[in-house]
Motif scaffolding. Structure first.
Motif, PDB file in Angstrom:
ATOM      1  N   GLY A  80       0.807  -1.221   0.000  1.00 12.19           N
ATOM      2  CA  GLY A  80       0.000   0.000   0.000  1.00 12.19           C
ATOM      3  C   GLY A  80       0.836   1.264   0.000  1.00 12.19           C
ATOM      4  N   ALA A  81       1.982   1.220   0.663  1.00 12.92           N
ATOM      5  CA  ALA A  81       2.847   2.401   0.689  1.00 12.92           C
ATOM      6  C   ALA A  81       3.332   2.739  -0.720  1.00 12.92           C
ATOM      7  CB  ALA A  81       4.041   2.156   1.615  1.00 12.92           C
ATOM      8  N   ASN A  82       3.660   1.735  -1.493  1.00 13.60           N
ATOM      9  CA  ASN A  82       4.091   1.981  -2.871  1.00 13.60           C
ATOM     10  C   ASN A  82       2.940   2.403  -3.764  1.00 13.60           C
ATOM     11  OD1 ASN A  82       7.062   1.522  -3.394  1.00 13.60           O
ATOM     12  ND2 ASN A  82       6.541  -0.148  -2.026  1.00 13.60           N
ATOM     13  N   LEU A  83       1.738   1.929  -3.469  1.00 10.80           N
ATOM     14  CA  LEU A  83       0.565   2.418  -4.205  1.00 10.80           C
ATOM     15  C   LEU A  83       0.323   3.891  -3.898  1.00 10.80           C
ATOM     16  CD1 LEU A  83      -1.944  -0.556  -3.968  1.00 10.80           C
ATOM     17  CD2 LEU A  83      -0.679   0.233  -5.967  1.00 10.80           C
ATOM     18  N   ALA A  84       0.542   4.269  -2.648  1.00 10.57           N
ATOM     19  CA  ALA A  84       0.399   5.686  -2.282  1.00 10.57           C
ATOM     20  C   ALA A  84       1.430   6.522  -3.028  1.00 10.57           C
ATOM     21  CB  ALA A  84       0.556   5.855  -0.768  1.00 10.57           C
ATOM     22  N   GLU A  85       2.645   6.016  -3.158  1.00  7.95           N
ATOM     23  CA  GLU A  85       3.666   6.724  -3.917  1.00  7.95           C
ATOM     24  C   GLU A  85       3.303   6.789  -5.400  1.00  7.95           C
ATOM     25  OE1 GLU A  85       7.826   5.983  -3.308  1.00  7.95           O
ATOM     26  OE2 GLU A  85       7.450   5.259  -1.286  1.00  7.95           O
ATOM     27  N   ALA A  86       2.696   5.729  -5.915  1.00  6.41           N
ATOM     28  CA  ALA A  86       2.272   5.719  -7.320  1.00  6.41           C
ATOM     29  C   ALA A  86       1.269   6.834  -7.577  1.00  6.41           C
ATOM     30  CB  ALA A  86       1.667   4.363  -7.693  1.00  6.41           C
ATOM     31  N   ASN A  87       0.478   7.142  -6.573  1.00 10.22           N
ATOM     32  CA  ASN A  87      -0.507   8.221  -6.694  1.00 10.22           C
ATOM     33  C   ASN A  87       0.171   9.563  -6.958  1.00 10.22           C
ATOM     34  OD1 ASN A  87      -3.246   9.139  -6.577  1.00 10.22           O
ATOM     35  ND2 ASN A  87      -2.770  10.036  -4.590  1.00 10.22           N
ATOM     36  N   GLY A  88       1.395   9.711  -6.485  1.00 12.72           N
ATOM     37  CA  GLY A  88       2.129  10.963  -6.686  1.00 12.72           C
ATOM     38  C   GLY A  88       3.166  10.876  -7.791  1.00 12.72           C
ATOM     39  N   ALA A 109       6.113   6.293 -16.429  1.00 13.53           N
ATOM     40  CA  ALA A 109       7.173   5.346 -16.077  1.00 13.53           C
ATOM     41  C   ALA A 109       7.330   5.242 -14.559  1.00 13.53           C
ATOM     42  CB  ALA A 109       8.489   5.761 -16.722  1.00 13.53           C
ATOM     43  N   ASP A 110       7.259   6.367 -13.876  1.00 17.77           N
ATOM     44  CA  ASP A 110       7.345   6.386 -12.414  1.00 17.77           C
ATOM     45  C   ASP A 110       6.169   5.614 -11.811  1.00 17.77           C
ATOM     46  OD1 ASP A 110       8.268   7.062  -9.846  1.00 17.77           O
ATOM     47  OD2 ASP A 110       7.182   8.974  -9.845  1.00 17.77           O
ATOM     48  N   PHE A 111       4.977   5.874 -12.345  1.00 11.10           N
ATOM     49  CA  PHE A 111       3.773   5.167 -11.887  1.00 11.10           C
ATOM     50  C   PHE A 111       3.945   3.662 -12.068  1.00 11.10           C
ATOM     51  CE2 PHE A 111      -0.365   3.246 -12.786  1.00 11.10           C
ATOM     52  CZ  PHE A 111      -1.084   3.610 -11.657  1.00 11.10           C
ATOM     53  N   SER A 112       4.377   3.250 -13.229  1.00 12.67           N
ATOM     54  CA  SER A 112       4.558   1.838 -13.531  1.00 12.67           C
ATOM     55  C   SER A 112       5.601   1.202 -12.619  1.00 12.67           C
ATOM     56  CB  SER A 112       4.962   1.674 -15.001  1.00 12.67           C
ATOM     57  OG  SER A 112       5.046   0.318 -15.342  1.00 12.67           O
ATOM     58  N   ALA A 113       6.659   1.931 -12.323  1.00  9.99           N
ATOM     59  CA  ALA A 113       7.708   1.412 -11.442  1.00  9.99           C
ATOM     60  C   ALA A 113       7.167   1.169 -10.035  1.00  9.99           C
ATOM     61  CB  ALA A 113       8.887   2.376 -11.396  1.00  9.99           C
ATOM     62  N   LYS A 114       6.358   2.077  -9.529  1.00 12.93           N
ATOM     63  CA  LYS A 114       5.784   1.916  -8.182  1.00 12.93           C
ATOM     64  C   LYS A 114       4.791   0.763  -8.144  1.00 12.93           C
ATOM     65  CE  LYS A 114       8.105   5.127  -6.266  1.00 12.93           C
ATOM     66  NZ  LYS A 114       9.240   4.741  -5.463  1.00 12.93           N
ATOM     67  N   ILE A 115       4.018   0.603  -9.214  1.00 15.51           N
ATOM     68  CA  ILE A 115       3.085  -0.524  -9.295  1.00 15.51           C
ATOM     69  C   ILE A 115       3.875  -1.829  -9.325  1.00 15.51           C
ATOM     70  CG2 ILE A 115       1.321  -1.671 -10.700  1.00 15.51           C
ATOM     71  CD1 ILE A 115       0.300   0.838  -9.269  1.00 15.51           C
ATOM     72  N   SER A 116       4.981  -1.819 -10.052  1.00 13.81           N
ATOM     73  CA  SER A 116       5.834  -3.001 -10.124  1.00 13.81           C
ATOM     74  C   SER A 116       6.373  -3.381  -8.744  1.00 13.81           C
ATOM     75  CB  SER A 116       6.994  -2.738 -11.089  1.00 13.81           C
ATOM     76  OG  SER A 116       7.856  -3.840 -11.138  1.00 13.81           O
ATOM     77  N   ILE A 117       6.801  -2.401  -7.993  1.00 18.56           N
ATOM     78  CA  ILE A 117       7.300  -2.664  -6.637  1.00 18.56           C
ATOM     79  C   ILE A 117       6.166  -3.215  -5.764  1.00 18.56           C
ATOM     80  CG2 ILE A 117       8.234  -1.619  -4.527  1.00 18.56           C
ATOM     81  CD1 ILE A 117       9.718   0.373  -6.434  1.00 18.56           C
ATOM     82  N   SER A 118       4.985  -2.628  -5.859  1.00 24.40           N
ATOM     83  CA  SER A 118       3.840  -3.125  -5.088  1.00 24.40           C
ATOM     84  C   SER A 118       3.545  -4.574  -5.431  1.00 24.40           C
ATOM     85  CB  SER A 118       2.590  -2.277  -5.362  1.00 24.40           C
ATOM     86  OG  SER A 118       2.710  -1.011  -4.798  1.00 24.40           O
ATOM     87  N   TYR A 119       3.592  -4.886  -6.716  1.00 29.13           N
ATOM     88  CA  TYR A 119       3.343  -6.258  -7.162  1.00 29.13           C
ATOM     89  C   TYR A 119       4.381  -7.213  -6.567  1.00 29.13           C
ATOM     90  CZ  TYR A 119       3.210 -10.322 -10.227  1.00 29.13           C
ATOM     91  OH  TYR A 119       3.164 -11.607 -10.715  1.00 29.13           O
ATOM     92  N   LYS A 120       5.639  -6.845  -6.639  1.00 30.44           N
ATOM     93  CA  LYS A 120       6.699  -7.694  -6.097  1.00 30.44           C
ATOM     94  C   LYS A 120       6.548  -7.879  -4.589  1.00 30.44           C
ATOM     95  CE  LYS A 120      10.014  -6.411  -9.662  1.00 30.44           C
ATOM     96  NZ  LYS A 120      11.256  -5.672  -9.940  1.00 30.44           N
ATOM     97  N   GLU A 121       6.146  -6.821  -3.903  1.00 29.88           N
ATOM     98  CA  GLU A 121       5.929  -6.915  -2.451  1.00 29.88           C
ATOM     99  C   GLU A 121       4.757  -7.847  -2.133  1.00 29.88           C
ATOM    100  OE1 GLU A 121       7.900  -5.854  -0.093  1.00 29.88           O
ATOM    101  OE2 GLU A 121       9.201  -4.567  -1.276  1.00 29.88           O
ATOM    102  N   SER A 122       3.754  -7.853  -2.991  1.00 26.60           N
ATOM    103  CA  SER A 122       2.622  -8.763  -2.770  1.00 26.60           C
ATOM    104  C   SER A 122       3.078 -10.214  -2.924  1.00 26.60           C
ATOM    105  CB  SER A 122       1.454  -8.445  -3.709  1.00 26.60           C
ATOM    106  OG  SER A 122       1.744  -8.792  -5.047  1.00 26.60           O
ATOM    107  N   LEU A 123       3.973 -10.469  -3.870  1.00 22.75           N
ATOM    108  CA  LEU A 123       4.515 -11.822  -4.036  1.00 22.75           C
ATOM    109  C   LEU A 123       5.368 -12.210  -2.830  1.00 22.75           C
ATOM    110  CD1 LEU A 123       5.578 -11.750  -7.803  1.00 22.75           C
ATOM    111  CD2 LEU A 123       3.451 -12.626  -6.810  1.00 22.75           C
ATOM    112  N   GLU A 124       6.146 -11.264  -2.328  1.00 25.97           N
ATOM    113  CA  GLU A 124       6.952 -11.545  -1.141  1.00 25.97           C
ATOM    114  C   GLU A 124       6.065 -11.802   0.076  1.00 25.97           C
ATOM    115  OE1 GLU A 124      10.357  -9.608   1.750  1.00 25.97           O
ATOM    116  OE2 GLU A 124      10.071  -8.715  -0.227  1.00 25.97           O
ATOM    117  N   THR A 125       4.984 -11.058   0.180  1.00 26.31           N
ATOM    118  CA  THR A 125       4.042 -11.274   1.288  1.00 26.31           C
ATOM    119  C   THR A 125       3.516 -12.698   1.253  1.00 26.31           C
ATOM    120  OG1 THR A 125       3.418  -8.938   1.331  1.00 26.31           O
ATOM    121  CG2 THR A 125       1.845 -10.499   2.282  1.00 26.31           C
ATOM    122  N   LYS A 126       3.162 -13.172   0.077  1.00 25.70           N
ATOM    123  CA  LYS A 126       2.659 -14.549  -0.049  1.00 25.70           C
ATOM    124  C   LYS A 126       3.734 -15.557   0.350  1.00 25.70           C
ATOM    125  CE  LYS A 126       1.034 -14.557  -4.281  1.00 25.70           C
ATOM    126  NZ  LYS A 126       0.247 -14.853  -5.490  1.00 25.70           N
TER     127      LYS A 126
END
Length: 118
Positions: A46-54, A59-76
């Motif tokens: 969620g923190a990276n999604l909040a950063e994606a909002n800004g 490209a910056d938006f996509s990078a933050k979404i990518s980090i959020s996605y990777k963090e979701s995989l790590e959470t699992k």
């Protein structure tokens, strides 16, 4: 990505539950290593999604979404490990894993769309 988006709401909800699990694991189960990793990954989505909002660019938006996605995989991953080592009850694991998996799918879908536009 706005704070009332589905992905943001789901990420925030998951983060709240992860914080509660972390508190239980550290206070009641005296487990400090895996639970800390789960806390970091699970709240980072969620923190990276909040950063994606800004984001200042697509490209910056996509990078933050990518980090959020990777963090979701790590959470699992950490949920799997905590479950396999019997630190999480099966019902709690199932609930959290389902939420993290659903969020992963949403984020991957957003990521695919943002990468196609570039």
């Amino acid at each position: 990505m706005i704070p009332n988006s589905i992905a943001y709401k789901k990420a925030f909800d998951l983060a709240v539950e992860i914080v509660k699990v972390y508190k239980n694991l550290t206070e009641d189960r005296k487990e400090f290593v895996m639970s800390k990793q789960l806390l970091k990954a699970g709240t980072s989505i969620g923190a990276n999604l909040a950063e994606a909002n800004g984001a200042i660019s697509q490209a910056d938006f996509s990078a933050k979404i990518s980090i959020s996605y990777k963090e979701s995989l790590e959470t699992k991953y950490w949920l799997d490990l905590l479950n396999t080592t019997h630190f999480l009850e099966q019902t709690l694991y199932d609930k959290l894993y389902q939420k993290a998996d659903e969020l992963s799918k949403i984020l991957f879908s957003i990521l695919k769309k943002t990468r196609i536009k570039q």
